[in-house]
Design a protein around this motif. Structure first.
Motif, short mmCIF file in Angstrom:
data_model
loop_
_atom_site.label_atom_id
_atom_site.label_comp_id
_atom_site.label_asym_id
_atom_site.label_seq_id
_atom_site.Cartn_x
_atom_site.Cartn_y
_atom_site.Cartn_z
N TRP A 223 49.37 51.39 26.53
CA TRP A 223 49.06 50.55 25.38
C TRP A 223 48.83 49.12 25.89
N ALA B 137 50.05 55.40 20.39
CA ALA B 137 49.57 55.77 21.72
C ALA B 137 50.30 57.00 22.24
N GLY C 113 51.64 50.35 17.44
CA GLY C 113 50.57 50.70 18.38
C GLY C 113 51.06 51.61 19.49
N SER C 114 52.22 51.29 20.06
CA SER C 114 52.78 52.11 21.14
C SER C 114 53.10 53.51 20.64
#
Length: 460
Positions: A310, A68, A64-65
């Motif tokens: 995030w 992002a 996810g990071s």
């Protein structure tokens, strides 16, 4: 829509909530690895995914990071960007973003109605009903291929890689952040086996960027890349990251790769692991510069990294008392959290609240957490697969009894997460730090409660 033998049955969805309920209603069909159903669904829709450029991101943690960072930099460089991620922290629409904004509820409803007849007809066939994640992924593809038309789609895997629904696409680059001990009930019981599943996103002739570290995982990634004639860019070999300055909520680093060196680069996400995630994102962009004529000015790179956010990962959501939330739901996540707490955050006493799902490696998560806490509050997420708090507390007691000289903390058992949060807030003094960790289902609820977000939903 292409001509085909399927007819459109009646039964339109009339609201956004009906659409979300219909998609979530497919959860009982479970997680069924394999691409047969999504391939059929795409065929019925005219294979819209073939029109898009995907950056495919897999890994145990950090997906996810990394997504992002990629999204933020590409946006600052002037590109239109689709971002598909899971699970969501606040609302179902979070999963389908275009240029940093969620899909509009009306658009989601329209696309759900477009998908529904095909899903219902497939349910009658030998393939069976598409799952919730398959329908969500198909909806994302329709959103990007028929509504928004982004230059790039940052495309996060759901589970594993090889048999994950997102693997329907042919990306312009593949990314494998890392390999860890998570979902081993589905992906295999060794690091090498998990690596084999993640390496399944590597496509013939398509470059791959990775920060995998374990020798057995590196061997699998290298072998797969070689078999697929894919150029591999591996952290520690083709690119490197070195910390320059580290403080709470800001850190800078030097980035070196086979093409050039860039310094300093600054991020506001905390923890050494975020420097790694940022470096993976930068290397991905550097490779696209070389192979795909991607244009990203250094100013856009610097600004994009600095502005990337995030939610739910080392996120400070309150200053009085200081409360940090972090979805560390597997051993590697817990180890990363503890490393960040030791190196980045100052406090006199550490009070930690935890809620987990049943199917996680609780002992190895706790092994990292227990030595550093002064207070441990075990609770339960509001989710059907929750780990019962008394059972988690029993494991904690057993581990403490095995090392009575090392583990000194107060244990509080509170099954109601809202009451547990109140206790955490009460016990966290001015010089202390409160932390909420565990499953993202708990993180989502706590985050919504603290930030007074009444629009919060949660889940996959």
């Amino acid at each position: 829509m292409t001509d085909n033998k399927y007819e459109r049955p009646a039964g339109l969805l009339h609201s956004y909530q009906e659409a979300v309920d219909w998609i979530n209603g497919l959860i009982p069909f479970g997680i069924r690895p394999g691409l047969d159903r999504i391939e059929k669904l795409m065929e019925l829709l005219g294979n819209p995914h073939r029109r898009l450029k995907f950056i495919h991101v897999a890994g145990t943690n950090g997906k996810g990071s990394t997504c992002a960072y990629l999204t933020s930099v590409l946006l600052r460089a002037g590109y239109d960007v689709g971002t598909y991620t899971s699970p969501y922290i606040t609302k179902f629409t979070n999963r389908f973003q275009y240029n940093g904004s969620d899909i509009e509820e009306e658009t989601l409803l329209k696309l759900a109605n477009e998908l529904k007849p095909f899903v219902e007809e497939m349910a009658k066939s030998e393939l069976g009903s598409p799952t919730m994640f398959e329908v969500s992924t198909a909806l994302a593809i329709l959103f990007y291929a028929k509504v928004t038309y982004p230059d790039y789609v940052v495309w996060e895997t759901g589970l594993g890689g090889r048999l994950d629904v997102t693997n329907i696409v042919s990306p312009v680059i593949s990314v494998i952040t890392n390999i860890g001990h998570d979902h081993m009930d589905r992906l295999g019981d060794t690091i090498a086996a998990v690596a084999g599943e993640k390496a399944g996103i590597i496509k013939a002739g398509i470059p791959v960027v990775s920060a995998v570290t374990q020798p057995e995982a590196v061997e699998v990634i290298k072998r797969t890349a070689k078999e697929k004639s894919s150029t591999l860019y591996l952290l520690g070999e083709q690119f490197h990251v070195d910390a320059l300055k580290v403080k709470e909520n800001e850190q800078s680093f030097r980035f070196e790769n086979v093409f050039r060196t860039i310094e300093p680069l600054t991020i506001t996400l905390s923890g050494a692991h975020q420097r790694t995630n940022a470096a993976v994102a930068v290397m991905t962009l550097e490779v696209l510069r070389q192979y795909n004529a991607l244009v990203v000015e250094d100013e856009a790179l610097d600004e994009g990294l600095r502005l990337a956010a995030w939610p739910g990962r080392l996120e400070m959501v309150s200053q009085s008392p200081r409360l940090l939330i972090d979805g560390a739901h597997n051993p590697e996540g817990a180890e990363t959290l503890v490393a960040a707490l030791r190196t980045t955050y100052g406090f006199e006493r550490l009070h930690l609240m935890m809620g987990m799902l049943e199917n996680k490696n609780h002992r190895d998560v706790l092994k990292h957490i227990l030595p550093i806490v002064d207070t441990l509050i075990v609770t339960e997420p509001d989710y059907r697969m929750k780990k019962e708090a008394p059972a988690l507390a029993e494991l904690v007691q057993e581990m403490r009894a095995a090392e009575p000289d090392e583990l000194h903390f107060e244990l509080i058992v509170e099954r109601d997460w809202q009451e547990a949060l109140k206790k955490l807030q009460q016990v966290t003094g001015e010089a202390d730090l409160g932390v909420v960790t565990g499953t993202l289902y708990l993180i989502a609820d706590v985050r919504a409660r603290i930030l007074y977000n009444s629009d919060s939903e949660k889940g996959w």
